[in-house]
Motif scaffolding. Sequence first.
Motif, PDB file in Angstrom:
ATOM      1  N   ASN A 154       1.244  -1.192   0.244  1.00  0.00           N
ATOM      2  CA  ASN A 154       0.163   0.000   0.276  1.00  0.00           C
ATOM      3  C   ASN A 154       1.222   1.482  -0.455  1.00  0.00           C
ATOM      4  OD1 ASN A 154      -2.393   2.108   0.169  1.00  0.00           O
ATOM      5  ND2 ASN A 154      -2.789   1.291   2.311  1.00  0.00           N
ATOM      6  N   LEU A 155       1.599   1.531  -0.777  1.00  0.00           N
ATOM      7  CA  LEU A 155       2.062   3.499  -1.471  1.00  0.00           C
ATOM      8  C   LEU A 155       1.285   4.277  -0.633  1.00  0.00           C
ATOM      9  CD1 LEU A 155       3.573   1.934  -4.301  1.00  0.00           C
ATOM     10  CD2 LEU A 155       4.557   1.860  -1.830  1.00  0.00           C
ATOM     11  N   SER A 156      -0.265   4.513  -0.693  1.00  0.00           N
ATOM     12  CA  SER A 156      -0.826   5.523  -0.058  1.00  0.00           C
ATOM     13  C   SER A 156      -1.109   5.665   0.389  1.00  0.00           C
ATOM     14  CB  SER A 156      -2.302   5.655  -1.209  1.00  0.00           C
ATOM     15  OG  SER A 156      -2.779   4.312  -0.924  1.00  0.00           O
ATOM     16  N   GLN A 157      -1.449   6.520   1.494  1.00  0.00           N
ATOM     17  CA  GLN A 157      -1.426   7.209   2.702  1.00  0.00           C
ATOM     18  C   GLN A 157      -2.997   7.850   3.198  1.00  0.00           C
ATOM     19  OE1 GLN A 157       2.372   8.809   4.302  1.00  0.00           O
ATOM     20  NE2 GLN A 157       3.077   6.755   4.903  1.00  0.00           N
ATOM     21  N   ASP A 158      -3.409   7.755   4.160  1.00  0.00           N
ATOM     22  CA  ASP A 158      -4.353   8.547   4.698  1.00  0.00           C
ATOM     23  C   ASP A 158      -3.687  10.519   5.000  1.00  0.00           C
ATOM     24  OD1 ASP A 158      -6.386   9.698   5.696  1.00  0.00           O
ATOM     25  OD2 ASP A 158      -6.987   7.794   6.642  1.00  0.00           O
ATOM     26  N   ARG A 159      -4.269  11.368   4.627  1.00  0.00           N
ATOM     27  CA  ARG A 159      -3.771  12.492   4.639  1.00  0.00           C
ATOM     28  C   ARG A 159      -4.389  13.204   6.061  1.00  0.00           C
ATOM     29  NH1 ARG A 159      -1.698  16.049   0.639  1.00  0.00           N
ATOM     30  NH2 ARG A 159      -3.660  17.357   1.612  1.00  0.00           N
ATOM     31  N   GLY A 160      -5.177  12.301   6.734  1.00  0.00           N
ATOM     32  CA  GLY A 160      -5.954  13.097   8.067  1.00  0.00           C
ATOM     33  C   GLY A 160      -7.041  13.970   7.318  1.00  0.00           C
ATOM     34  N   ASP A 161      -6.952  14.624   5.990  1.00  0.00           N
ATOM     35  CA  ASP A 161      -7.730  15.722   6.078  1.00  0.00           C
ATOM     36  C   ASP A 161      -8.813  14.530   4.661  1.00  0.00           C
ATOM     37  OD1 ASP A 161      -6.835  14.848   3.723  1.00  0.00           O
ATOM     38  OD2 ASP A 161      -5.800  16.836   3.190  1.00  0.00           O
ATOM     39  N   GLY A 162      -9.204  14.194   4.699  1.00  0.00           N
ATOM     40  CA  GLY A 162     -10.301  13.269   3.998  1.00  0.00           C
ATOM     41  C   GLY A 162     -10.225  12.857   2.626  1.00  0.00           C
ATOM     42  N   TRP A 163      -8.581  13.064   2.571  1.00  0.00           N
ATOM     43  CA  TRP A 163      -8.232  12.676   1.301  1.00  0.00           C
ATOM     44  C   TRP A 163      -6.896  10.872   1.491  1.00  0.00           C
ATOM     45  CZ3 TRP A 163     -10.673  13.889  -3.256  1.00  0.00           C
ATOM     46  CH2 TRP A 163     -12.044  14.700  -2.843  1.00  0.00           C
ATOM     47  N   MET A 164      -6.676  10.705   0.404  1.00  0.00           N
ATOM     48  CA  MET A 164      -5.566   9.921   0.504  1.00  0.00           C
ATOM     49  C   MET A 164      -4.539  10.921  -0.552  1.00  0.00           C
ATOM     50  SD  MET A 164      -6.628   6.846   1.826  1.00  0.00           S
ATOM     51  CE  MET A 164      -5.586   5.193   0.733  1.00  0.00           C
ATOM     52  N   GLU A 165      -3.135  10.127  -0.663  1.00  0.00           N
ATOM     53  CA  GLU A 165      -1.900  10.875  -1.565  1.00  0.00           C
ATOM     54  C   GLU A 165      -1.395   9.256  -1.269  1.00  0.00           C
ATOM     55  OE1 GLU A 165       0.027  13.861   0.428  1.00  0.00           O
ATOM     56  OE2 GLU A 165       1.200  12.486   1.627  1.00  0.00           O
ATOM     57  N   ILE A 166      -0.538   9.682  -2.823  1.00  0.00           N
ATOM     58  CA  ILE A 166       0.530   8.778  -3.221  1.00  0.00           C
ATOM     59  C   ILE A 166       1.502   9.755  -3.889  1.00  0.00           C
ATOM     60  CG2 ILE A 166      -0.834   8.577  -5.982  1.00  0.00           C
ATOM     61  CD1 ILE A 166      -0.069   5.317  -5.035  1.00  0.00           C
ATOM     62  N   GLU A 167       3.067   8.993  -3.544  1.00  0.00           N
ATOM     63  CA  GLU A 167       3.810  10.048  -4.352  1.00  0.00           C
ATOM     64  C   GLU A 167       3.930   9.763  -5.948  1.00  0.00           C
ATOM     65  OE1 GLU A 167       7.606  10.244  -2.081  1.00  0.00           O
ATOM     66  OE2 GLU A 167       8.685  10.382  -4.243  1.00  0.00           O
ATOM     67  N   ILE A 168       4.000  10.666  -6.537  1.00  0.00           N
ATOM     68  CA  ILE A 168       4.061  10.115  -8.096  1.00  0.00           C
ATOM     69  C   ILE A 168       5.047  10.645  -8.593  1.00  0.00           C
ATOM     70  CG2 ILE A 168       1.209  10.543  -8.862  1.00  0.00           C
ATOM     71  CD1 ILE A 168       1.983  13.113 -10.101  1.00  0.00           C
ATOM     72  N   GLY A 169       5.816  11.158  -7.484  1.00  0.00           N
ATOM     73  CA  GLY A 169       7.707  11.151  -7.960  1.00  0.00           C
ATOM     74  C   GLY A 169       8.587  12.579  -7.146  1.00  0.00           C
ATOM     75  N   GLU A 170       9.413  12.535  -8.256  1.00  0.00           N
ATOM     76  CA  GLU A 170      10.831  13.535  -6.958  1.00  0.00           C
ATOM     77  C   GLU A 170      11.511  14.299  -7.964  1.00  0.00           C
ATOM     78  OE1 GLU A 170      12.532  11.164  -4.129  1.00  0.00           O
ATOM     79  OE2 GLU A 170      13.882  12.111  -4.884  1.00  0.00           O
TER      80      GLU A 170
END
Lengths: 262, 167
Positions: free
Chosen positions: A207-223
């Motif tokens: 599971n690469l996505s994370q719960d942001r704690g603001d009702g949304w999830m996020e997943i890193e797409i690049g750096e």
Amino acid sequence: MDMSVVLPEECLSQITSLTSPRDACRLSAVSPFFKSAADSDAVWETFLPSDYEGIISNSASSSLLSTCSSKKELYFHLSHKPIFINSGNMSFALEKESGKVCCMVGAKAGISVTWGSKSYWTWPSLPESRFPEVAELKPVCWFEVKGKIETKLLSPETTYAAYLVFKFADSRNGFDTRPVELCFYIGGMEEEERSKVFLDARAGAPNLSQDRGDGWMEIEIGEFFKKHGEDEGVVYNLFDFDGFSSKHGLIIEGIELRPKSV
Amino acid sequence: MSKLGQAKRIIFLKTADGQLFEVDEPVAMEFEIVKSFFDENEDAADDTVVPLPNVSAEPLAGIIEFCKAHVEFRANGAAGKDEVKKFNAEYIKEKSNEQLKELILAANYLNIKEMLDFLTETIANRLKNKSVEYVRAFFGIENDFTPQEEEAVRKEYEWAFEGVDED
């Protein structure tokens, strides 16, 4: 010898401004003399982005420039609550510890979601979003999201990561059975970062996505590393072209760019 | 002021602890306080001794070493190059916090901008991520906050006090 009685306040302010916002907050607990130097506008002006006045005066919160009684107050205002620029489609904030710029481009401005003239997206308003509208995917077989994001507002000489900020509608399908392909690069460059991710994590899959704690999830797409004076922008593309199964229910709030924590 | 072709002029400086320093004019003119002394006393004799009542011999020797090197760097067109950075790093490496403090006080009194900028940055680097107690000891500061005042600051910025270096 108590240095602070012989060293002028400007000297102490100068020293403080070469530390970091986090250090400056701690230095203000050293003594009343230190506090006065560490809280001064001379110090906090250097922690604000160099073009902060232009950015704020073009935002929906331009009154901040006159209502904040000190640069330190302004700094913390920007680090606690984003302001909105680009007609409300982009949020702008500062990372509290470092003063580095964090931006989120709303789906309406940051992604191109049409194929030809046909849109596969609807634009609901959600109370948990900072933007007036978010993008929700209608049933599709071929899925693609792409966009180019300006980087000129970001803090120079800093490694940033880009995150897709998303969630799923109650009715969703297709993102747990197949991964989407991800590609990411700095505008004007040939090289691409390519990978495959499951947006809807399945049991057993990483599971690469994370719960942001603001009702949304996020997943890193690049750096990427934001160099001084370079603002080619970054380009991203998420797609899954060869699926025969239908996908729907992905809701995208936007793409966030923030300094990558080390 | 010496003119081209004339012998190199020497400036005499006398420290608080009574030591006499003979410094090449271009180096001494890095000290704003010395420069303005001669600007204001244009007809001062060449062997005039400039008193520096706020500086003692040890930091002055350190300052002269630094300014001499930097005057040469500029003359050689090396300003801003790697060899300057290397010199600065070597120069500061052996300096204790105590010496560093004496240097910045002296550089501030003598008003030497380039050196002051360098020392300011060095001290800032030595204070990064350090505890309040470390900073107090570094500057020799008696804490004159009341416990309530200090507690208020610590509480307001609680996050800034987490994870600092061990003293």
